[in-house]
Design a protein around this motif. Sequence first.
Motif, PDB file in Angstrom:
ATOM      1  N   ASP A 219       0.853  -1.184   0.000  1.00 30.64           N
ATOM      2  CA  ASP A 219       0.000   0.000   0.000  1.00 30.64           C
ATOM      3  C   ASP A 219       0.891   1.238   0.000  1.00 30.64           C
ATOM      4  O   ASP A 219       1.390   1.662   1.034  1.00 30.64           O
ATOM      5  N   HIS A 220       1.099   1.797  -1.182  1.00 31.68           N
ATOM      6  CA  HIS A 220       1.934   2.989  -1.308  1.00 31.68           C
ATOM      7  C   HIS A 220       1.328   3.927  -2.329  1.00 31.68           C
ATOM      8  O   HIS A 220       0.930   3.501  -3.412  1.00 31.68           O
TER       9      HIS A 220
ATOM     10  N   ARG B 238       7.556  17.352  -1.724  1.00 29.53           N
ATOM     11  CA  ARG B 238       8.674  16.568  -1.191  1.00 29.53           C
ATOM     12  C   ARG B 238       8.131  15.413  -0.358  1.00 29.53           C
ATOM     13  O   ARG B 238       7.383  15.617   0.607  1.00 29.53           O
ATOM     14  N   PRO B 239       8.484  14.159  -0.683  1.00 25.17           N
ATOM     15  CA  PRO B 239       7.962  13.015   0.064  1.00 25.17           C
ATOM     16  C   PRO B 239       8.430  13.017   1.515  1.00 25.17           C
ATOM     17  O   PRO B 239       9.573  13.372   1.814  1.00 25.17           O
ATOM     18  N   SER B 240       7.569  12.607   2.406  1.00 28.57           N
ATOM     19  CA  SER B 240       7.914  12.547   3.823  1.00 28.57           C
ATOM     20  C   SER B 240       9.022  11.535   4.084  1.00 28.57           C
ATOM     21  O   SER B 240       9.805  11.684   5.030  1.00 28.57           O
ATOM     22  N   TRP B 241       9.132  10.508   3.240  1.00 27.88           N
ATOM     23  CA  TRP B 241      10.142   9.476   3.470  1.00 27.88           C
ATOM     24  C   TRP B 241      11.564   9.967   3.208  1.00 27.88           C
ATOM     25  O   TRP B 241      12.525   9.295   3.594  1.00 27.88           O
ATOM     26  N   THR B 242      11.718  11.123   2.563  1.00 29.26           N
ATOM     27  CA  THR B 242      13.063  11.691   2.410  1.00 29.26           C
ATOM     28  C   THR B 242      13.535  12.330   3.703  1.00 29.26           C
ATOM     29  O   THR B 242      14.739  12.522   3.901  1.00 29.26           O
TER      30      THR B 242
ATOM     31  N   ARG C 170       9.779  -0.045   7.595  1.00 32.69           N
ATOM     32  CA  ARG C 170       8.955  -1.043   6.921  1.00 32.69           C
ATOM     33  C   ARG C 170       7.831  -0.328   6.176  1.00 32.69           C
ATOM     34  O   ARG C 170       7.360   0.727   6.595  1.00 32.69           O
ATOM     35  N   ILE C 171       7.408  -0.940   5.078  1.00 27.07           N
ATOM     36  CA  ILE C 171       6.227  -0.503   4.342  1.00 27.07           C
ATOM     37  C   ILE C 171       5.373  -1.736   4.121  1.00 27.07           C
ATOM     38  O   ILE C 171       5.849  -2.736   3.564  1.00 27.07           O
ATOM     39  N   SER C 172       4.122  -1.667   4.556  1.00 32.60           N
ATOM     40  CA  SER C 172       3.277  -2.862   4.619  1.00 32.60           C
ATOM     41  C   SER C 172       4.038  -3.896   5.447  1.00 32.60           C
ATOM     42  O   SER C 172       4.415  -3.619   6.564  1.00 32.60           O
ATOM     43  N   SER C 173       4.325  -5.063   4.910  1.00 36.50           N
ATOM     44  CA  SER C 173       5.031  -6.083   5.697  1.00 36.50           C
ATOM     45  C   SER C 173       6.490  -6.233   5.266  1.00 36.50           C
ATOM     46  O   SER C 173       7.163  -7.176   5.672  1.00 36.50           O
ATOM     47  N   TYR C 174       6.990  -5.268   4.482  1.00 37.37           N
ATOM     48  CA  TYR C 174       8.317  -5.418   3.893  1.00 37.37           C
ATOM     49  C   TYR C 174       9.340  -4.466   4.513  1.00 37.37           C
ATOM     50  O   TYR C 174       9.028  -3.306   4.789  1.00 37.37           O
TER      51      TYR C 174
ATOM     52  N   LEU D 292      13.062   5.258  -2.799  1.00 40.53           N
ATOM     53  CA  LEU D 292      12.401   4.463  -1.757  1.00 40.53           C
ATOM     54  C   LEU D 292      12.241   3.042  -2.272  1.00 40.53           C
ATOM     55  O   LEU D 292      11.687   2.822  -3.355  1.00 40.53           O
ATOM     56  N   ALA D 293      12.744   2.065  -1.513  1.00 43.76           N
ATOM     57  CA  ALA D 293      12.708   0.682  -1.968  1.00 43.76           C
ATOM     58  C   ALA D 293      12.357  -0.263  -0.831  1.00 43.76           C
ATOM     59  O   ALA D 293      12.492   0.074   0.355  1.00 43.76           O
ATOM     60  N   ILE D 294      11.909  -1.468  -1.212  1.00 48.30           N
ATOM     61  CA  ILE D 294      11.595  -2.523  -0.263  1.00 48.30           C
ATOM     62  C   ILE D 294      12.262  -3.809  -0.753  1.00 48.30           C
ATOM     63  O   ILE D 294      12.790  -3.867  -1.862  1.00 48.30           O
ATOM     64  N   CYS D 295      12.227  -4.833   0.074  1.00 53.19           N
ATOM     65  CA  CYS D 295      12.646  -6.162  -0.381  1.00 53.19           C
ATOM     66  C   CYS D 295      11.755  -7.201   0.296  1.00 53.19           C
ATOM     67  O   CYS D 295      11.242  -6.980   1.390  1.00 53.19           O
TER      68      CYS D 295
END
Length: 272
Positions: free
Chosen positions: A154-155, A161-165, A171-175, A262-265
């Motif tokens: 869910d993104h 300017r993104p807050s994640w910067t 974590r984002i969702s379960s990642y 912004l990345a996940i794995c």
Amino acid sequence: MKRPGRLVLPALVFTLALSGCASASRQEASGRITEVESLPPPAFLNTSPLGRELVLIGVAGHRRKREEAIQYALEDAARKAAIYHYVWAYFALREKKGLGYLDIDIAADKRLVYDEDYKKYTADLRYDSSADIFENRDLVMVRTRYAALAPVVDHHVSTGRPSWTEVPPQRISSYPAGVGYANPHRNVKDAVSASCEAAVYALVRNLSSTVSSSQTALDENGSFLSTRKNDTVNEVVSSGALNGFYVLEIWIDPSNRSVWTLAICSGSGGEN
């Protein structure tokens, strides 16, 4: 694929080590700063999965022929497909401080290992030539779709300017999540690539890091057990394999063209 040895090379701070060299704003022969090139809109850089497909953006510089630049961008997107399936990363930062104000030595090393035969994924990429290509004076971007087991996340695309910067999420969702940063480069494509790689290192750092600190007392002749010269060494070492590394969003700062990723794995393999 060969796993590289552990080396330590010069750099400055963690962010700088992951971002590469900064470059000044481009100037004309008259010395005036040129107008900043147009940048892709935020919606173009939102790479959240589409259904069960990955959205992979490839970047390239301009070539003599437009088709050649697009091909290079597709190959860059194919490289990201290979990294999605597997990437092993290693980095080490070592800071040595003495008593003097300028008596400081900071070193860093970083390595990425992934399938070097990544161009084979080019044939599996799909894109709409009328909507998925962005170009400015020094940049070609191709937004592709790649059929894979895309993460369910869910993104939503950021506005401004993104807050994640400012506050990188863990974590984002379960990642597990990570944020990569690259200083402005002469060519935006190089900053985009550096920022993506920095996101790999950020994830590995978040998942597996070893921190150590030591202090050595030497006299002027190099003998131990004297307080004339004190060296303090701090070191951070991280390494590990990532599966399902995936970029969710890229943000290019319009004020200076620095790049955030912004990345996940979906999984990690420790010290593989």
